[in-house]
Design a protein around this motif. Structure first.
Motif, PDB file in Angstrom:
ATOM      1  N   PHE A 160       0.837  -1.202   0.000  1.00  0.00           N
ATOM      2  CA  PHE A 160       0.000   0.000   0.000  1.00  0.00           C
ATOM      3  C   PHE A 160       0.872   1.252   0.000  1.00  0.00           C
ATOM      4  O   PHE A 160       1.782   1.396   0.808  1.00  0.00           O
ATOM      5  CB  PHE A 160      -0.924   0.003   1.229  1.00  0.00           C
ATOM      6  N   LYS A 161       0.592   2.165  -0.919  1.00  0.00           N
ATOM      7  CA  LYS A 161       1.336   3.424  -1.025  1.00  0.00           C
ATOM      8  C   LYS A 161       0.405   4.566  -0.600  1.00  0.00           C
ATOM      9  O   LYS A 161      -0.493   4.943  -1.341  1.00  0.00           O
ATOM     10  CB  LYS A 161       1.834   3.618  -2.449  1.00  0.00           C
ATOM     11  N   ILE A 162       0.664   5.097   0.574  1.00  0.00           N
ATOM     12  CA  ILE A 162      -0.211   6.111   1.158  1.00  0.00           C
ATOM     13  C   ILE A 162      -0.322   7.352   0.278  1.00  0.00           C
ATOM     14  O   ILE A 162      -1.392   7.952   0.168  1.00  0.00           O
ATOM     15  CB  ILE A 162       0.255   6.463   2.593  1.00  0.00           C
ATOM     16  N   GLU A 163       0.772   7.724  -0.395  1.00  0.00           N
ATOM     17  CA  GLU A 163       0.773   8.923  -1.230  1.00  0.00           C
ATOM     18  C   GLU A 163      -0.278   8.851  -2.333  1.00  0.00           C
ATOM     19  O   GLU A 163      -0.820   9.873  -2.757  1.00  0.00           O
ATOM     20  CB  GLU A 163       2.124   9.150  -1.930  1.00  0.00           C
ATOM     21  N   GLU A 164      -0.551   7.656  -2.820  1.00  0.00           N
ATOM     22  CA  GLU A 164      -1.505   7.476  -3.909  1.00  0.00           C
ATOM     23  C   GLU A 164      -2.954   7.692  -3.469  1.00  0.00           C
ATOM     24  O   GLU A 164      -3.844   7.795  -4.297  1.00  0.00           O
ATOM     25  CB  GLU A 164      -1.353   6.079  -4.518  1.00  0.00           C
ATOM     26  N   HIS A 165      -3.178   7.786  -2.161  1.00  0.00           N
ATOM     27  CA  HIS A 165      -4.547   7.856  -1.653  1.00  0.00           C
ATOM     28  C   HIS A 165      -4.858   9.138  -0.884  1.00  0.00           C
ATOM     29  O   HIS A 165      -6.007   9.363  -0.522  1.00  0.00           O
ATOM     30  CB  HIS A 165      -4.840   6.632  -0.786  1.00  0.00           C
ATOM     31  N   LEU A 166      -3.870   9.966  -0.655  1.00  0.00           N
ATOM     32  CA  LEU A 166      -4.094  11.186   0.122  1.00  0.00           C
ATOM     33  C   LEU A 166      -5.077  12.132  -0.565  1.00  0.00           C
ATOM     34  O   LEU A 166      -5.923  12.732   0.103  1.00  0.00           O
ATOM     35  CB  LEU A 166      -2.766  11.893   0.400  1.00  0.00           C
ATOM     36  N   GLU A 167      -4.999  12.275  -1.860  1.00  0.00           N
ATOM     37  CA  GLU A 167      -5.920  13.154  -2.586  1.00  0.00           C
ATOM     38  C   GLU A 167      -7.363  12.663  -2.431  1.00  0.00           C
ATOM     39  O   GLU A 167      -8.284  13.447  -2.238  1.00  0.00           O
ATOM     40  CB  GLU A 167      -5.523  13.231  -4.070  1.00  0.00           C
ATOM     41  N   LEU A 168      -7.545  11.381  -2.486  1.00  0.00           N
ATOM     42  CA  LEU A 168      -8.867  10.776  -2.316  1.00  0.00           C
ATOM     43  C   LEU A 168      -9.454  11.114  -0.941  1.00  0.00           C
ATOM     44  O   LEU A 168     -10.639  11.387  -0.814  1.00  0.00           O
ATOM     45  CB  LEU A 168      -8.760   9.250  -2.485  1.00  0.00           C
ATOM     46  N   LEU A 169      -8.607  11.127   0.064  1.00  0.00           N
ATOM     47  CA  LEU A 169      -9.070  11.371   1.429  1.00  0.00           C
ATOM     48  C   LEU A 169      -9.500  12.814   1.664  1.00  0.00           C
ATOM     49  O   LEU A 169     -10.350  13.079   2.503  1.00  0.00           O
ATOM     50  CB  LEU A 169      -7.975  10.993   2.430  1.00  0.00           C
ATOM     51  N   LYS A 170      -8.920  13.744   0.923  1.00  0.00           N
ATOM     52  CA  LYS A 170      -9.220  15.176   1.124  1.00  0.00           C
ATOM     53  C   LYS A 170     -10.706  15.492   0.965  1.00  0.00           C
ATOM     54  O   LYS A 170     -11.205  16.399   1.600  1.00  0.00           O
ATOM     55  CB  LYS A 170      -8.409  16.023   0.149  1.00  0.00           C
ATOM     56  N   ALA A 171     -11.390  14.775   0.123  1.00  0.00           N
ATOM     57  CA  ALA A 171     -12.796  15.058  -0.152  1.00  0.00           C
ATOM     58  C   ALA A 171     -13.729  14.338   0.828  1.00  0.00           C
ATOM     59  O   ALA A 171     -14.935  14.323   0.623  1.00  0.00           O
ATOM     60  CB  ALA A 171     -13.123  14.637  -1.584  1.00  0.00           C
ATOM     61  N   ASN A 172     -13.176  13.767   1.881  1.00  0.00           N
ATOM     62  CA  ASN A 172     -13.997  12.996   2.821  1.00  0.00           C
ATOM     63  C   ASN A 172     -13.930  13.566   4.230  1.00  0.00           C
ATOM     64  O   ASN A 172     -13.077  14.400   4.550  1.00  0.00           O
ATOM     65  CB  ASN A 172     -13.551  11.532   2.801  1.00  0.00           C
ATOM     66  N   ASN A 173     -14.804  13.096   5.072  1.00  0.00           N
ATOM     67  CA  ASN A 173     -14.928  13.563   6.442  1.00  0.00           C
ATOM     68  C   ASN A 173     -13.892  12.865   7.311  1.00  0.00           C
ATOM     69  O   ASN A 173     -14.199  11.949   8.076  1.00  0.00           O
ATOM     70  CB  ASN A 173     -16.357  13.275   6.941  1.00  0.00           C
ATOM     71  N   VAL A 174     -12.628  13.314   7.168  1.00  0.00           N
ATOM     72  CA  VAL A 174     -11.530  12.662   7.871  1.00  0.00           C
ATOM     73  C   VAL A 174     -10.431  13.684   8.157  1.00  0.00           C
ATOM     74  O   VAL A 174     -10.244  14.651   7.407  1.00  0.00           O
ATOM     75  CB  VAL A 174     -10.968  11.471   7.026  1.00  0.00           C
ATOM     76  N   LYS A 175      -9.745  13.489   9.265  1.00  0.00           N
ATOM     77  CA  LYS A 175      -8.591  14.319   9.618  1.00  0.00           C
ATOM     78  C   LYS A 175      -7.430  13.355   9.822  1.00  0.00           C
ATOM     79  O   LYS A 175      -7.557  12.351  10.514  1.00  0.00           O
ATOM     80  CB  LYS A 175      -8.871  15.088  10.920  1.00  0.00           C
ATOM     81  N   ILE A 176      -6.292  13.668   9.213  1.00  0.00           N
ATOM     82  CA  ILE A 176      -5.126  12.798   9.313  1.00  0.00           C
ATOM     83  C   ILE A 176      -4.148  13.412  10.309  1.00  0.00           C
ATOM     84  O   ILE A 176      -3.762  14.566  10.189  1.00  0.00           O
ATOM     85  CB  ILE A 176      -4.449  12.618   7.936  1.00  0.00           C
ATOM     86  N   GLU A 177      -3.754  12.604  11.305  1.00  0.00           N
ATOM     87  CA  GLU A 177      -2.748  13.018  12.295  1.00  0.00           C
ATOM     88  C   GLU A 177      -1.793  11.857  12.498  1.00  0.00           C
ATOM     89  O   GLU A 177      -2.216  10.776  12.900  1.00  0.00           O
ATOM     90  CB  GLU A 177      -3.396  13.349  13.633  1.00  0.00           C
ATOM     91  N   PHE A 178      -0.530  12.082  12.193  1.00  0.00           N
ATOM     92  CA  PHE A 178       0.490  11.079  12.487  1.00  0.00           C
ATOM     93  C   PHE A 178       1.206  11.486  13.761  1.00  0.00           C
ATOM     94  O   PHE A 178       1.528  12.652  13.961  1.00  0.00           O
ATOM     95  CB  PHE A 178       1.519  11.001  11.344  1.00  0.00           C
ATOM     96  N   SER A 179       1.454  10.503  14.633  1.00  0.00           N
ATOM     97  CA  SER A 179       2.188  10.852  15.865  1.00  0.00           C
ATOM     98  C   SER A 179       3.657  10.640  15.691  1.00  0.00           C
ATOM     99  O   SER A 179       4.163  10.001  14.900  1.00  0.00           O
ATOM    100  CB  SER A 179       1.716  10.055  17.046  1.00  0.00           C
TER     101      SER A 179
END
Length: 179
Positions: A160-179
């Protein structure tokens, strides 16, 4: 060996009682799923002449609620046969016994695997496709299997390549936080 689809089809009907309802007074979806699994088992076992287990259930959408007092009819048919597995199409309808109105409540596809007495997979008879509907259902099952395999490969943790999916996530009800 091949069998006609009609020779394995099953239909059951049951009156929906208050004891099957959820907190909102509608028939509990889990109860309907239980009935769907039972009829898929019966259809697959009739076709294979073996005990069958549920390997997967493909997408259950509850289209309309089922009311207490309605007559629910479930219809099961073999849509696809592999070497040891079968896809059983299940359709659920409810009927208001006063008005006669019939609602399509849901449809789903159960992949069932035939087992011998020792729990080993056993070959199942193929099906005879003798209508446009039967060919469409068989073809749809093949396509659904291919899509599922592709989906699994695309989201395998090891590749799984996270970079390929970040754009998809922007249009959804989600907040990304890495610790």
């Amino acid at each position: 060996m091949f069998k006609h689809i009609k020779d394995s089809q099953i239909t059951i009907s049951e009156l929906m009682k208050p004891m099957y309802s959820n907190f909102s007074g509608k028939i509990h979806g889990g109860y309907i799923l239980n009935l769907m699994d039972q009829i898929a088992f019966a259809c697959a076992s009739r076709h294979s002449r073996h005990y069958c287990v549920t390997a997967s259930v493909n997408k259950v959408n509850f289209l309309h609620p089922i009311e207490v007092g309605e007559l629910v009819t479930l219809k099961a048919s073999v849509n696809y046969t592999g070497r040891t597995s079968m896809v059983i199409g299940v359709r659920v309808e409810s009927e208001n016994i006063h008005s006669g109105e019939i609602k399509h409540c849901n449809s789903s596809y159960f992949t069932m695997v035939a087992k011998d007495d020792d729990g080993n997979n056993v070959p199942v008879p193929g099906i005879i496709l003798n209508s446009k509907t039967a060919i469409r259902r068989f073809s749809r099952s093949i396509t659904r299997q291919e899509h599922a395999k592709k989906r699994s490969e695309n989201f395998k943790a090891s590749s799984f390549k996270i970079e390929e999916h970040l754009e998809l996530l922007k249009a959804n009800n989600v907040k990304i936080e890495f610790s």
